[in-house]
Design a protein around this motif. Sequence first.
Motif, short mmCIF file in Angstrom:
data_model
loop_
_atom_site.label_atom_id
_atom_site.label_comp_id
_atom_site.label_asym_id
_atom_site.label_seq_id
_atom_site.Cartn_x
_atom_site.Cartn_y
_atom_site.Cartn_z
N SER A 1 0.86 -1.18 0.00
CA SER A 1 0.00 0.00 0.00
C SER A 1 0.90 1.23 0.00
O SER A 1 1.90 1.27 0.72
N ARG A 2 0.57 2.18 -0.81
CA ARG A 2 1.36 3.42 -0.87
C ARG A 2 0.43 4.61 -0.60
O ARG A 2 -0.70 4.64 -1.06
N GLU A 3 0.97 5.57 0.14
CA GLU A 3 0.20 6.78 0.44
C GLU A 3 0.93 8.00 -0.13
O GLU A 3 2.17 8.04 -0.13
N TRP B 1 15.19 7.57 -5.82
CA TRP B 1 14.20 6.89 -4.96
C TRP B 1 14.58 5.41 -4.83
O TRP B 1 14.58 4.85 -3.72
N GLU C 1 8.24 5.77 3.54
CA GLU C 1 7.23 4.74 3.83
C GLU C 1 7.81 3.34 3.64
O GLU C 1 7.62 2.45 4.48
N GLY D 1 4.99 -1.63 -6.46
CA GLY D 1 4.77 -0.44 -5.62
C GLY D 1 5.93 0.54 -5.63
O GLY D 1 5.95 1.47 -4.82
N ASN D 2 6.87 0.35 -6.54
CA ASN D 2 8.00 1.29 -6.63
C ASN D 2 7.57 2.54 -7.40
O ASN D 2 6.99 2.43 -8.48
N LEU D 3 7.90 3.69 -6.83
CA LEU D 3 7.49 4.96 -7.44
C LEU D 3 8.34 5.25 -8.67
O LEU D 3 9.58 5.29 -8.59
N LYS D 4 7.70 5.45 -9.79
CA LYS D 4 8.41 5.73 -11.04
C LYS D 4 8.34 7.20 -11.41
O LYS D 4 9.28 7.75 -11.95
N TRP D 5 7.22 7.81 -11.19
CA TRP D 5 7.14 9.26 -11.33
C TRP D 5 5.88 9.79 -10.68
O TRP D 5 4.96 9.04 -10.36
N TRP E 1 7.68 12.33 -3.15
CA TRP E 1 8.77 11.39 -3.45
C TRP E 1 9.43 10.94 -2.14
O TRP E 1 9.67 9.75 -1.92
#
Lengths: 402, 388
Positions: free
Chosen positions: A99-101, B45, B80, A144-148, B74
Amino acid sequence: MKFSTLTFFIYLTSSLLIPAADWLQFRGNDNTGASTSSTLPTSLDKDKHIAWQSPLPGRGLSSPLVIGNRVFITAASTPDQSRLHIICLDGRNGSVQWSREFWATGRTICHDKTCNAAPTPASDGKHIYALFSSNDLVCLDLEGNLKWFRGLMQDYPNASNSLGLASSPVIADGTLVVQIENDSDSFAMGIDLKNGTNLWKIPRTKRANWTSPVILTGGVVALQGSAGISGIKAATGKVLWTFGDGASTIPSSVPSKDGSRLYVPSNGITVIKPRTDNNTPDILWNQAQLRPGTASPIVHADKLFVINRAGVLNAANKETGERLWRIRLEGPFSSSPVTSEHFLYIASERKGLLQCVDLSGEEGKVTGTIELGETILGTPALSSDALYVRSDKHLWKISEAK
Amino acid sequence: MMKVIFTSIAILATTATTHGSPEAIKTILAVGPEGKGNQQAAQAWSDLIKSDDPDSLMMLLAGMDNAGPVAANWLRSAAEVIAANLEADNKLSLNELGSFLLDQGHAPRARRFAFELIRKADPATAKTMVPGLLHDPSTELRREAVAQLIDQASSAATEGNSNGAILLYRQALGGAVEPLQVKPIANALKELGVQIDLPRHFGFLMRWHVIGPFDNTGRTGFDKVYPPENEINLEAVYDGKGKESRWEPLETSDPFGKVDLNKPLGMLKETVGYAYTEFESSRARSAEIRLGCKNAWKIWLNGKLIFGRDEYHRGQKIDQYKLPIELKAGKNTILVKACQNEQTEEWTVQWEFQLRICDATGSAILASNRQATPQPGSQSRRPRRPKN
């Protein structure tokens, strides 16, 4: 191999690589809301067919996405809906995988009925592209890794609607097409899937609009709005053709399965066929008595189905618009229907009454209902053997086998 | 073989220097408008989340102090992931997080994030910390403390302890800045016989001079420059829409500061009105103008356009728009332009706005010469200058 042939080959093979059972954007991979699944439950027994239910951290109108065994859903929480959630669940048992917030960077104000998590995310099968009413646009991979991350209201401060935005982005021709239409700074844009930068941005009518783009053939996306509907090249934003007779700003158009024609909520329903020479589309028929309420229309087999404001499901001949039969369902409805091989599913707003209608006979017949008991405003998603339905509080898996 | 070893060493060296490093955070802080820097931020990141060092988490939280809204997300997202990993390894340092939370110099959102980590790991301790957050710079942290007091006050009222309930509600009101909490507190106190001066609590500006109507046929008035945008002369008379327009005083006694232009100017359509007031600030300071308005509007502070929006009748709420401003010491002038359009539906009658001045938490900033809140039914007076 010529370039155009190579491009077509890549397009074809990449399309084929996406499993048919996946549900990648609003009303499915092709925006038709139709699945060929033949194994979904139709009697809808609460004791037998609720495989699992999983609590959600906040409200939402967005549909779930299904990718393999995983289900993805967005939500918004806190009293001002400033907390954005993107959640991945295991479709087999409903357990949360990750889960990402995020914090909303734009205005979160909405009409009380809707909420910040109104748009359905889109996926290319490898990433989730989640848009919120606050115009925050997030790209995560399936782990769930943030790409942009884009805060579109940071870039365009007047791109908002005080009643809330709801248009769901789509992926067409390798481009994320986003429609941000409102009374003030109104536009559509193509976003680079890789890094979230703008590929193109075109102005749109300054009028609030909650409809979603619809994918047609040949890398063309139809953008609907109060002025009518336009076909644009997804990769460039070039406007190819325009139908200017006005259109609804709430229910979206639905394409035929082959993407060659479009059933537009305009003066009732107007069916248009875009021309290869990109002149004004041909109008195939118009039926003023088919007036969709909030739910978008849907095509199944040889019929078009429209649910009106009174909750009446109208069936019409999809070639002529001739009205064939109608039955009253238990509404009101904010979500849109989806179909399996022979059945239509839709959930009502107040009681969360999931209803199944047999479409195979001379007339429609409700074959089962499940009262989920919570407000449901989002359109269900389908996999090969299950429906995923979200309410304000839970995500449910409805399937034949627990 | 040697090439493989060297490559591995190079990768390890790169990794070792970037995990949780200030450089990676700096890369993220550099993300710009329209997706600029996204690609570099994604790499940073990815490097950051590999860290299993509790210091990395604290570095990320501190990094939010200098982050814009996009960069903060970011950092939050990386924090998190790292926090979840540290928690799984039982390496989360509650002492460090507690110190960070208690340092009000850090970014409010980052401190709230720290609080949530503490609460997840040690709910009992977090609960005992809540009362101390009643006047916190973080609106979200305050909300917890206010909610706790509301619950206690409600219980006292249920048990028949009216005096106790009043005290607790008043204490809650002292920290409450959000309408969702202030309104129920005020209602509960009213039932207990205590009236709250809501306009004062929120910092709504209640005394204005208004002028109009000017023309907005075809919604063209939003972009037109009418005389009040060039000069403020309360004695002036201008050619308006169908009649002469002159400034007139308008006091509102609405509990939520609604300034209704229909009252002085008439129930008109396709018109533009202006409202002007002056705000005496005891010192130069950062503040926010918070506006609710369902008409197209523009706002000028000290003659400078702050923001404008040409949206009509899509809803109005308190704090609908939050506009950061810099107040100067002494007199500050505020001019509001409100445009009414052509729609005739019942829900398009409103031609009004509600405006307050507060700090970033939503706590009212009151003018140094603020007058008593107008009472319902009181006659409008014509002050020489409108002062709030």
